[in-house]
Enzyme design. Structure first.
Site, PDB file in Angstrom:
ATOM      1  N   LYS A  78       0.856  -1.203   0.000  1.00 51.44           N
ATOM      2  CA  LYS A  78       0.000   0.000   0.000  1.00 51.44           C
ATOM      3  C   LYS A  78       0.882   1.239   0.000  1.00 51.44           C
ATOM      4  CE  LYS A  78      -3.898   1.941   2.697  1.00 51.44           C
ATOM      5  NZ  LYS A  78      -4.746   1.744   3.909  1.00 51.44           N
ATOM      6  N   SER A 153      -9.600   1.952   3.116  1.00 49.40           N
ATOM      7  CA  SER A 153      -8.743   2.687   2.208  1.00 49.40           C
ATOM      8  C   SER A 153      -7.756   1.813   1.437  1.00 49.40           C
ATOM      9  CB  SER A 153      -7.959   3.744   2.983  1.00 49.40           C
ATOM     10  OG  SER A 153      -7.116   3.144   3.952  1.00 49.40           O
ATOM     11  N   SER A 177      -9.639  -0.396   7.403  1.00 48.55           N
ATOM     12  CA  SER A 177      -9.153  -0.272   6.025  1.00 48.55           C
ATOM     13  C   SER A 177      -8.522  -1.514   5.413  1.00 48.55           C
ATOM     14  CB  SER A 177      -8.156   0.880   5.924  1.00 48.55           C
ATOM     15  OG  SER A 177      -8.854   2.084   5.783  1.00 48.55           O
TER      16      SER A 177
HETATM   17  N1  GLN Z   1     -12.736   4.212   6.537  1.00 44.98           N
HETATM   18  C1  GLN Z   1     -12.163   4.644   7.775  1.00 44.98           C
HETATM   19  C2  GLN Z   1     -11.770   6.092   7.651  1.00 44.98           C
HETATM   20  O1  GLN Z   1     -12.060   6.668   6.673  1.00 44.98           O
HETATM   21  C3  GLN Z   1     -10.998   3.796   8.141  1.00 44.98           C
HETATM   22  C4  GLN Z   1      -9.736   4.184   7.464  1.00 44.98           C
HETATM   23  C5  GLN Z   1      -8.564   3.311   7.806  1.00 44.98           C
HETATM   24  O2  GLN Z   1      -8.690   2.277   8.466  1.00 44.98           O
HETATM   25  N2  GLN Z   1      -7.385   3.753   7.387  1.00 44.98           N
HETATM   26  O3  GLN Z   1     -11.163   6.645   8.513  1.00 44.98           O
END
Ligand code: GLN
Length: 501
Positions: A78, A153, A177
């Site tokens: 990532k 994400s 994420s």
């Molecule tokens: N979707 C969540 C957010 O927008 C989690 C993001 C993540 O785990 N990096 O913060």
């Protein structure tokens, strides 16, 4: 033998046995990346050194050495995890062109295990989002249906593994994420115990919640990759030593599965409920004990996650100031003007929203009402989770309340987007490990957004949490789930161009 249909376990074994060369493995995956990435947009950068890295692995095998447990296995990283000699953008304009002078500890671990670094994958900018639509470099498509989001994400990592552009990928999980995209892409996705995997070289979003975890197609691959990533690292002050965080084996005998009442309550898509309840019924029929458990404060999870995560982010992201790192706005009149122009032009809308929310929550006069209160509720959740584990080995429920949604469907509705992680954030807040495993497929009837109803079959994940340090119990559950639903393991996403639109 088509290397792209093999698991990581099989590839490493074949490379060590000289049945396949690491170079041939890489060439096969690279061909798929070249062919399908233009549609999926999963990779932001393909490692130009990958073929040379693969050749070096083959040379070691030829010399009689064991290159390690990931011998010749391509792994995608990532793009918020730093890599020496390759860009790290966090899918943000503000870091475009920046190259890290060092490898993250997890990347060092991958190299030491004989892996080939395939490249860097797309994400929501600075890992803030749940659909991969917040990337400055365009959205990622879900290989199961290119009209749907892959989740976020870690959307690029999930799409890359689901489409067999790589056998393994790294994601990061601050509030779901890794697990939410795993659920959306029919993958295994692990958020390890906080402190289990080094965060050194993971670009910080919310440091008290962030963990790096694997995205894989099988349970054994998840366990294999996690084994390479995990371990104490003196470069991360929150990394735990084995004496502080033991790794006990999975319990003998049938698992006691706690079914979290609040995770099967209001707000759950009926199709997701059906898949998850059917999976749990299979566990019961196979001899597992299902225990009814309650996490009364779990419903506050999203509210406090968005206070704590944004507060930490507002502090962590202050370093992008136009002086250090990549992007610097032109024509600044003075230093303050440089900061505001650089940050105004360099950050996307969602990142700015988070910085503003977090700065507000931390500001004098509001700190007690918001940040301190959120910390107190976090403690309650932590205690409730610990108490629930007195009666069961794992806590189970859906990973996400909905199936994958259509691209664009929630982009103007941040609250609905945030609710996608309502079950996932509990594990981050409590610091416990959590794994999403493939549970089945559903139609999208529960979704109301235009166009989504047309999507035929969409993946659904089941989330299991365990006590701190008990990742082995999660892998045992995942292997059990594969044995209970063998038909799911055989299902792979169609090649993108074969999907009818
Ligand atoms: N979707 C969540 C957010 O927008 C989690 C993001 C993540 O785990 N990096 O913060």
């Amino acid at each position: 033998m088509d290397p792209c249909s093999l698991t990581a376990v099989q590839i490493a074994r074949a490379v060590k046995a000289r049945e396949l060369t690491a170079v041939a493995v890489w060439e096969a995956f690279e061909a798929r990346i070249r062919r399908f990435n233009p549609t999926l947009n999963a990779f932001l950068h393909v490692n130009p050194q990958a073929a040379a890295e693969a050749a070096a692995i083959d040379a070691r095998v030829a010399a009689g050495e064991d290159p390690g447990p990931l011998a010749g296995v391509p792994v995608a990283v990532k793009d918020n995890i730093v890599t020496c000699g390759m860009p790290t953008t966090c899918a943000s304009r503000i870091l475009e062109g920046w190259v890290s002078p060092y490898d993250a500890t997890v990347v060092k671990n991958l190299r030491a295990a004989g892996a080939v670094i395939a490249g860097k994958t797309n994400l929501d900018e600075f890992a803030m989002g749940g659909s991969n639509e917040n990337s400055a470099f365009g959205p990622v498509r879900n290989p199961w249906d290119p009209r749907a989001v892959p989740g976020g994400s870690s959307g690029g990592s999930a799409a890359a593994v689901a489409a067999r552009l790589v056998p393994l990928a790294l994601g990061s999980d601050t509030g779901g994420s890794v697990r939410q995209p795993a659920s959306f892409c029919h993958l295994h996705g692990l958020k390890p115990t906080y402190g289990r995997v080094s965060r050194h070289g993971l670009v910080a979003f919310a440091s008290s919640l962030d963990q790096i975890g694997p995205l894989t197609r099988t349970a054994d691959d998840a366990a294999l990759l996690h084994g390479v990533l995990a371990g104490h690292d003196p470069h991360d002050a929150t990394s735990l030593r084995p004496d502080q965080l033991p790794s006990p084996p999975a319990p003998d005998g049938p698992l006691r599965v706690g079914v979290v009442r609040e995770f099967l309550a209001e707000g759950l898509d009926p199709g997701v409920r059906e898949v998850v309840e059917a999976a749990l019924a299979k566990w019961k029929a196979a001899g597992a004990t299902l225990v009814d458990v309650s996490l009364p404060s779990a419903g506050f999870g999203i509210a406090i996650y968005y206070l704590l995560a944004t507060s930490e982010a507002s502090s962590n992201l202050s370093r992008y100031d136009g002086v250090r790192y990549a992007f610097r706005a032109a024509d600044a009149r003075n230093l303050e003007d440089l900061y505001s122009r650089t940050r105004g032009q360099g950050f996307g809308a969602e990142v700015k929203r988070r910085i503003l929310l977090g700065t507000y929550a931390l500001s004098a006069g509001w700190y007690d009402a918001y940040y301190r209160k959120a910390q107190q509720v976090r403690t309650l959740i932590r205690r409730e989770v610990a108490a629930a584990f007195e009666t069961c080995d794992v806590l189970a429920g859906p990973t996400v309340p909905t199936p994958p949604f259509a691209l664009g469907a929630l982009i103007d509705d941040p609250l609905s987007m945030y609710l996608s992680d309502m079950y996932a954030v509990v594990a981050n807040l409590a610091g416990v490990p959590a794994l999403s495993v493939p549970a089945g497929f559903t139609r999208a009837e529960g979704m109301t957004a235009d166009g989504v109803g047309a999507i035929p079959t969409l993946p659904v994940g089941l989330q299991v949490m365990a006590r701190p340090g008990h990742e082995e119990t999660l892998f045992a559950f995942a292997r059990g789930q594969e044995a209970l639903a063998p038909e799911l393991g055989g299902r792979v996403a169609p090649d993108p161009e074969e999907v009818s639109r």
